[in-house]
Design an enzyme around this catalytic site. Structure first.
Site, PDB file in Angstrom:
ATOM      1  N   PRO A  87      41.917  -4.263  39.287  1.00 16.14           N
ATOM      2  CA  PRO A  87      40.661  -5.015  39.394  1.00 16.14           C
ATOM      3  C   PRO A  87      40.818  -6.434  38.891  1.00 16.14           C
ATOM      4  O   PRO A  87      41.410  -6.680  37.837  1.00 16.14           O
ATOM      5  CB  PRO A  87      39.709  -4.213  38.499  1.00 16.14           C
ATOM      6  N   CYS A  88      40.259  -7.405  39.673  1.00 18.18           N
ATOM      7  CA  CYS A  88      40.549  -8.815  39.404  1.00 18.18           C
ATOM      8  C   CYS A  88      39.332  -9.619  38.997  1.00 18.18           C
ATOM      9  O   CYS A  88      39.396 -10.848  38.947  1.00 18.18           O
ATOM     10  CB  CYS A  88      41.155  -9.458  40.658  1.00 18.18           C
ATOM     11  N   VAL A  89      38.202  -8.980  38.714  1.00 18.60           N
ATOM     12  CA  VAL A  89      36.973  -9.725  38.445  1.00 18.60           C
ATOM     13  C   VAL A  89      37.155 -10.744  37.326  1.00 18.60           C
ATOM     14  O   VAL A  89      36.754 -11.903  37.427  1.00 18.60           O
ATOM     15  CB  VAL A  89      35.828  -8.760  38.092  1.00 18.60           C
ATOM     16  N   PHE A  91      39.786 -12.220  36.351  1.00 16.08           N
ATOM     17  CA  PHE A  91      40.770 -13.259  36.642  1.00 16.08           C
ATOM     18  C   PHE A  91      40.306 -14.223  37.734  1.00 16.08           C
ATOM     19  O   PHE A  91      40.902 -15.267  37.942  1.00 16.08           O
ATOM     20  CB  PHE A  91      42.094 -12.632  37.100  1.00 16.08           C
ATOM     21  N   ASN A 134      46.747  -9.503  43.752  1.00 11.67           N
ATOM     22  CA  ASN A 134      45.612  -9.917  42.940  1.00 11.67           C
ATOM     23  C   ASN A 134      45.240 -11.357  43.283  1.00 11.67           C
ATOM     24  O   ASN A 134      45.900 -11.994  44.106  1.00 11.67           O
ATOM     25  CB  ASN A 134      45.939  -9.787  41.444  1.00 11.67           C
TER      26      ASN A 134
END
Length: 569
Positions: A87-89, A91, A134
Site C-alpha cells: 500500500p502506497c497511500v 508515500f 509502488n
C-alpha cells in the site's frame, strides 16, 4: 510441454499484476491482501489461486505481518516469480505535503523484502525474478542494500532456515534509480500513470512511446459495439458489467470541482472537463465529484457533466472489459480499480521475462467471465447523489477567478471561523509568490488600496469604478451570517450573491474598467513618502514590492468592498 512459470502476488488488490502475468501464460498460485473485497475480486477472476486469509490460513486475515518469519517457507509456496505492491497511500505525492506517517508502509515493504530474501537464498531456491511496484516517492524510503539483519533475519533464524549466510551479509541489492520509473501510457495504457518498479527483472522497452492511446478512445469504445480498446475483442452489450448507469454530477458539485481545478490557490490549472485527446490523468483510489482530483467528463446534454463509470475507469487501467469487480458499492469498486496495478504494464514485464527465458509468448485475453457471480452489478443503478449542505462554519477560501498572474492573486475567505466560536468574519487578502511555502500575504485597508488606485492618471475612471462597485454589490451582499448561508446551502437565495458569485462579479468589473489587453502590463507603485516606504505591507519576511498590477489592485478593492458590506447592521 513448456514449463509454466509460477507467480505469487503479494498485496494483490483486484489482481492487476496477476492478470498481466496470467495473460502472458504464467500460473498464479498464491495471492495475499488484507482487504476482503480485494481477495474476493482476485478469487473471482483467478479461481485456481490459493488466497491467503480467504481459502487458506483464514485466521491470518490476509495480513502479511501475521506470517511468522520461521513459517514463511511453509506458508508461501516456492515460485519462479514474486510480485507485490505494498500500500502506497503514505508515500503518494497526492498526500498532503508528504507528512503522512510512513512507519506502517515501511514495515510492509521490509516484510515483503524479507520474504523475497528467504525465497531467494533458501536451499534449492527456484525464485528467478521479483518485482516491487509502488509510487515513485517510494524511492525515498528504500535502501540500495539490505543486510539480512535489517530484514530481521538473524543468524539463528538463517540457520533454522538452512540459509548459509551471516546476518551481516547483503540479502538484497536494489537499483533505485529513475530508470525504474515507468509511465503506463508508454506501454499502451490510456492513462498517464508513473510507477516505480524495482527488483530483479529484465526491463521492458516502451511499446507506445509515440503513439499513446487517448481517453476519447476509451469513452467511445462503449458507444455502440462493445469492443475492448486495450485488447480488441468484442462482447455483447448484455455481457458488460458496471457501465450502463447514471453518473451525472449535480451542478453544486461540479462547480466546486471546476473552481478547485482552475482557480487553485497554490497550484496550476487543470482541465475541466477532462482533456480527451490524450491519455487520462492518473486514476485515483477515491471516487469524488467535487474536488480538484475529481475526474469529470462532459455529460450527454450541453452544460452537463458526469463521472466515469467503473467500467471506464477499469479500462483506463487496462483491465479487460470482462474483468469482474466484487464490491457492494460503487465506492468499493472504485477503490479496487484505483489501487490496482495496470495489467498491461504487468504484462510488459512478464513478456520480457519470457523473452529472456527464450519462451514463446502467446497472449491470452480470456474474454469469458461469469457476471452471475457478481454480488452487485452497477448496471442500471442510479449513482446520483443529492449534495448535502455544508456545516454552519464551513471554511471558504477562493481567488478572484482567472486573475492569478504575475505571481499575484486576490482572495476572499472566512477562515476565521476556525478560531472563533460565535462569529463569521469575511476578509480580503492579496498574495504574492509561487508555491505555498513562498507565499507572502497582506490584508490592507480600503484606504491603502485607494491610495494606490488614485496614482492612476485618470481619476474619473477610478471614481466610476468605485461607483460601479456600489451599484453591483451594495444590494446583493448580505450580512456575514447570510453570506455564509449562501455558501453552504445547496439551494441558495437567487436574489443575493453567493461568495463565488461575488468573486465572479469582481472579475467582471475589473475586466470592464481595466481590460486585460490594455492594462495587463500596467502597475501601480507600492511606495509611499512615509518613512517605511510601503503602502501595502506583506508578511512573512516582507519584500519591497515596488509595483503591483493595476488589475490586481482593482480586484483587491472590490473584494474589500464585499467584505465591508458583510458587517452592515
Amino acid at each position: 510441454m513448456v514449463k509454466r512459470f509460477t507467480v505469487a502476488d503479494f498485496f494483490c488488490g483486484a489482481g492487476g499484476s496477476s492478470e498481466g502475468f496470467r495473460q502472458a501464460g504464467f500460473e498464479i498460485v498464491f495471492a495475499l491482501d488484507i482487504w476482503n473485497p480485494a481477495r474476493e475480486t482476485h478469487k473471482l477472476n483467478h479461481p485456481n489461486c490459493a488466497h491467503f486469509g480467504l481459502d487458506c490460513y483464514k485466521d491470518k486475515d490476509g495480513d502479511i505481518l501475521k506470517i511468522e518469519t520461521t513459517d514463511i517457507d511453509d506458508v508461501i509456496p516456492d515460485v519462479d516469480v514474486i510480485v507485490g505492491s505494498p500500500p502506497c497511500v503514505s508515500f503518494s505525492s497526492s498526500n498532503r505535503a508528504g507528512k503522512a506517517d510512513k512507519t506502517h508502509g515501511i514495515r510492509l515493504i521490509k516484510k515483503y523484502l524479507q520474504i523475497i530474501s528467504i525465497k531467494k537464498h533458501k536451499p534449492g531456491s527456484i525464485l528467478k525474478y521479483w518485482l516491487l511496484e509502488n509510487v515513485p516517492n517510494t524511492m525515498k524510503q528504500l535502501q540500495e542494500e539490505y543486510t539480512f539483519r535489517e530484514l530481521e533475519l538473524t543468524n539463528e533464524i538463517l540457520l533454522s532456515l538452512g540459509i548459509q549466510k551471516r546476518e551481516t551479509d547483503i540479502a538484497l541489492k536494489i537499483d533505485i534509480s529513475d530508470e525504474n520509473i515507468y509511465n503506463a501510457a508508454d506501454y499502451g495504457i490510456p492513462q498517464r500513470r508513473k510507477r516505480l518498479v524495482i527488483g530483479d527483472y529484465p526491463r521492458p522497452d516502451p511499446t507506445h512511446k509515440d503513439k499513446w492511446i487517448s481517453l476519447s478512445e476509451v469513452i467511445n469504445a462503449f458507444d455502440y459495439d462493445i469492443t475492448d480498446p486495450n485488447f480488441g475483442f468484442s462482447i455483447d452489450t448484455e455481457e458488460l458489467t458496471d457501465h450502463f448507469y447514471d453518473t451525472s454530477i449535480h451542478e453544486y458539485d461540479w462547480l466546486q470541482a471546476r473552481d478547485r481545478k482552475q482557480q487553485a490557490r497554490y497550484y496550476g490549472r487543470m482541465a475541466f472537463p477532462e482533456e480527451t485527446s490524450v491519455p487520462s490523468r492518473t486514476v485515483m483510489a477515491m471516487r469524488t465529484t467535487s474536488s480538484r482530483e475529481a475526474m469529470i467528463f462532459e455529460g450527454n446534454n450541453p452544460g452537463s457533466y458526469r463521472a466515469p463509470t467503473i467500467r471506464e475507469i477499469a479500462t483506463l487501467m487496462s483491465f479487460p472489459i470482462t474483468y469482474l469487480f466484487q464490491g457492494k458499492s460503487e465506492g468499493i469498486k472504485y477503490k479496487l480499480v484505483g489501487n490496482a496495478v495496470c495489467p498491461k504494464l504487468a504484462y510488459a514485464f512478464a513478456e520480457e521475462i519470457l523473452k529472456k527465458e527464450m519462451i514463446e509468448v502467446k497472449q491470452d485475453f480470456d474474454p469469458n467471465s461469469d457476471k452471475n457471480k457478481l454480488e452487485f452489478d452497477l448496471t442500471g443503478w442510479d449513482s446520483r447523489k443529492i449534495p448535502q449542505n455544508k456545516h454552519e462554519k464551513a471554511n471558504f477560501t477562493e481567488i478572484v477567478p482567472n486573475m492569478k498572474y504575475k505571481n499575484f492573486r486576490v482572495e476572499l475567505d472566512n477562515s476565521r471561523p476556525r478560531y472563533t466560536d460565535d462569529s463569521i468574519v469575511w476578509s480580503a487578502s492579496i498574495h504574492h509568490g509561487t508555491g505555498k511555502s513562498n507565499m507572502k500575504v497582506a490584508r490592507p485597508s480600503k484606504e491603502n488600496v485607494l491610495t494606490m488606485l488614485y496614482q492612476f492618471e485618470d481619476g474619473d475612471k477610478i471614481d466610476s469604478f468605485i461607483k460601479a462597485n456600489e451599484e453591483v454589490f451594495d444590494k446583493k451582499i448580505p450580512c456575514a451570517e447570510v453570506f455564509q448561508s449562501q455558501y453552504r446551502l445547496v439551494e441558495p437565495n437567487k436574489d443575493i450573491f453567493t461568495p463565488r458569485d461575488a468573486l465572479g462579479n469582481a472579475k467582471i468589473l475589473v475586466d470592464r474598467f481595466f481590460p486585460r489587453n490594455e492594462y495587463e502590463d500596467m502597475s501601480l507603485s507600492n511606495m509611499s513618502n512615509e518613512k517605511d516606504g510601503r503602502i501595502i505591507k506583506f508578511s512573512p519576511r516582507d519584500i519591497l514590492y515596488k509595483n503591483i498590477p493595476i488589475r490586481i489592485v482593482a480586484a483587491l478593492y472590490s473584494v474589500i468592498h464585499i467584505t465591508e458590506l458583510t458587517v452592515r447592521l
